[in-house]
Design a protein around this motif. Sequence first.
Motif, PDB file in Angstrom:
ATOM      1  N   MET A 266       4.328-101.203  49.272  1.00  0.00           N
ATOM      2  CA  MET A 266       5.047-100.778  50.472  1.00  0.00           C
ATOM      3  C   MET A 266       4.126-100.245  51.566  1.00  0.00           C
ATOM      4  O   MET A 266       4.456-100.303  52.752  1.00  0.00           O
ATOM      5  CB  MET A 266       6.062 -99.687  50.097  1.00  0.00           C
ATOM      6  N   THR A 267       2.998 -99.697  51.202  1.00  0.00           N
ATOM      7  CA  THR A 267       2.106 -99.081  52.175  1.00  0.00           C
ATOM      8  C   THR A 267       1.502-100.142  53.097  1.00  0.00           C
ATOM      9  O   THR A 267       0.961-101.149  52.630  1.00  0.00           O
ATOM     10  CB  THR A 267       0.979 -98.312  51.463  1.00  0.00           C
ATOM     11  N   ALA A 268       1.597 -99.920  54.397  1.00  0.00           N
ATOM     12  CA  ALA A 268       1.048-100.860  55.381  1.00  0.00           C
ATOM     13  C   ALA A 268      -0.453-101.005  55.195  1.00  0.00           C
ATOM     14  O   ALA A 268      -1.136-100.029  54.851  1.00  0.00           O
ATOM     15  CB  ALA A 268       1.343-100.361  56.791  1.00  0.00           C
ATOM     16  N   PRO A 269      -0.995-102.201  55.388  1.00  0.00           N
ATOM     17  CA  PRO A 269      -2.434-102.418  55.167  1.00  0.00           C
ATOM     18  C   PRO A 269      -3.322-101.403  55.869  1.00  0.00           C
ATOM     19  O   PRO A 269      -4.310-100.930  55.300  1.00  0.00           O
ATOM     20  CB  PRO A 269      -2.653-103.838  55.689  1.00  0.00           C
ATOM     21  N   GLY A 270      -2.979-101.041  57.087  1.00  0.00           N
ATOM     22  CA  GLY A 270      -3.801-100.098  57.828  1.00  0.00           C
ATOM     23  C   GLY A 270      -3.715 -98.672  57.330  1.00  0.00           C
ATOM     24  O   GLY A 270      -4.509 -97.807  57.736  1.00  0.00           O
ATOM     25  N   LYS A 271      -2.750 -98.382  56.476  1.00  0.00           N
ATOM     26  CA  LYS A 271      -2.557 -97.032  55.950  1.00  0.00           C
ATOM     27  C   LYS A 271      -2.975 -96.896  54.485  1.00  0.00           C
ATOM     28  O   LYS A 271      -2.854 -95.832  53.898  1.00  0.00           O
ATOM     29  CB  LYS A 271      -1.075 -96.629  56.077  1.00  0.00           C
ATOM     30  N   ARG A 272      -3.465 -97.955  53.914  1.00  0.00           N
ATOM     31  CA  ARG A 272      -3.815 -97.930  52.502  1.00  0.00           C
ATOM     32  C   ARG A 272      -5.117 -97.178  52.268  1.00  0.00           C
ATOM     33  O   ARG A 272      -6.081 -97.325  53.032  1.00  0.00           O
ATOM     34  CB  ARG A 272      -3.924 -99.351  51.949  1.00  0.00           C
ATOM     35  N   SER A 273      -5.131 -96.392  51.219  1.00  0.00           N
ATOM     36  CA  SER A 273      -6.318 -95.630  50.848  1.00  0.00           C
ATOM     37  C   SER A 273      -7.366 -96.558  50.253  1.00  0.00           C
ATOM     38  O   SER A 273      -7.090 -97.277  49.281  1.00  0.00           O
ATOM     39  CB  SER A 273      -5.937 -94.549  49.833  1.00  0.00           C
ATOM     40  N   ALA A 274      -8.571 -96.526  50.830  1.00  0.00           N
ATOM     41  CA  ALA A 274      -9.654 -97.348  50.298  1.00  0.00           C
ATOM     42  C   ALA A 274     -10.002 -96.917  48.874  1.00  0.00           C
ATOM     43  O   ALA A 274     -10.327 -97.753  48.015  1.00  0.00           O
ATOM     44  CB  ALA A 274     -10.872 -97.245  51.209  1.00  0.00           C
TER      45      ALA A 274
END
Length: 290
Positions: A266-274
Amino acid sequence: MDRMIGVIGGSGIYEIAGLSEASWQRLETPFGAPSDEILTGFLDGIRMAFLPRHGRGHVHTPTTVPYRANIAAMKMIGVTDLVAVSAVGSLREAYAPGDFVVVDQYIDRTFAREKTFFGEGMVGHVPFAHPTCARLSEVCTAAGRGLGLTLHTGGTYVAMEGPQFSTLAESRLYRSWGADVIGMTGMPEAKLAREAELCYACVAMVTDYDCWHPDHDAVDVAQVVATAMKNADKARALVAALPGLLQDGAAPCPCGCSRALDGAIMTAPGKRSAEMAARLAPIMARVLKG
């Protein structure tokens, strides 16, 4: 990818006999070390991997079993089809001690365990209405029936926290819910297997009637262990029969197990934790690429 059968053994099941090129391997996962080393080898030309759930010598409690590390290790070593062998108590007269049950549903009553690989910075939800793989469960059923085992197809497993056995009131409650067997390790194992896109089946060995039974007022360890040991040879024979029934290559699972992560994150690609992405990569590389 070639098929590889994984087996997680419960009480009384601490090895698989007859493996060629057998060796114990130590693995480390992003979620720590699994319960024990993993025994790998070949059986009838099919790669096999075996992990004792509680560790050799039964050193992990139901709560302290490192479930996430266990499933991650199986995924990382190449397992495609995972069979859990578990000791359970019976909540039904018809499911007698010594019988086997191929579980198809769960009620999760555990509360002190990490139940997902996901976390802050990488949120995901997988479908779980049907928590076991019907195809793999059918194979387990065929293996058991071929051996002449008393085996019940389908059953609802109540996963309790333990390590104490049920009170009489709890046992009666679970029966009123329509549950069939009760154990302490079915969850979160099945949930994590789904997140790892593994086909998962549970073969439950009935060791006792839970305390609801009028002729079975209390459950004790000696009784459970005695029945588990009697069933151990039968369980190992069932496992040994699996390669001959799974010779069709590792085609995509018709139940969708191998694609369970499609659309799950569900997490948007730009908000994903590396950091989370790196931790999950060994398990979820298929959907995290790019």
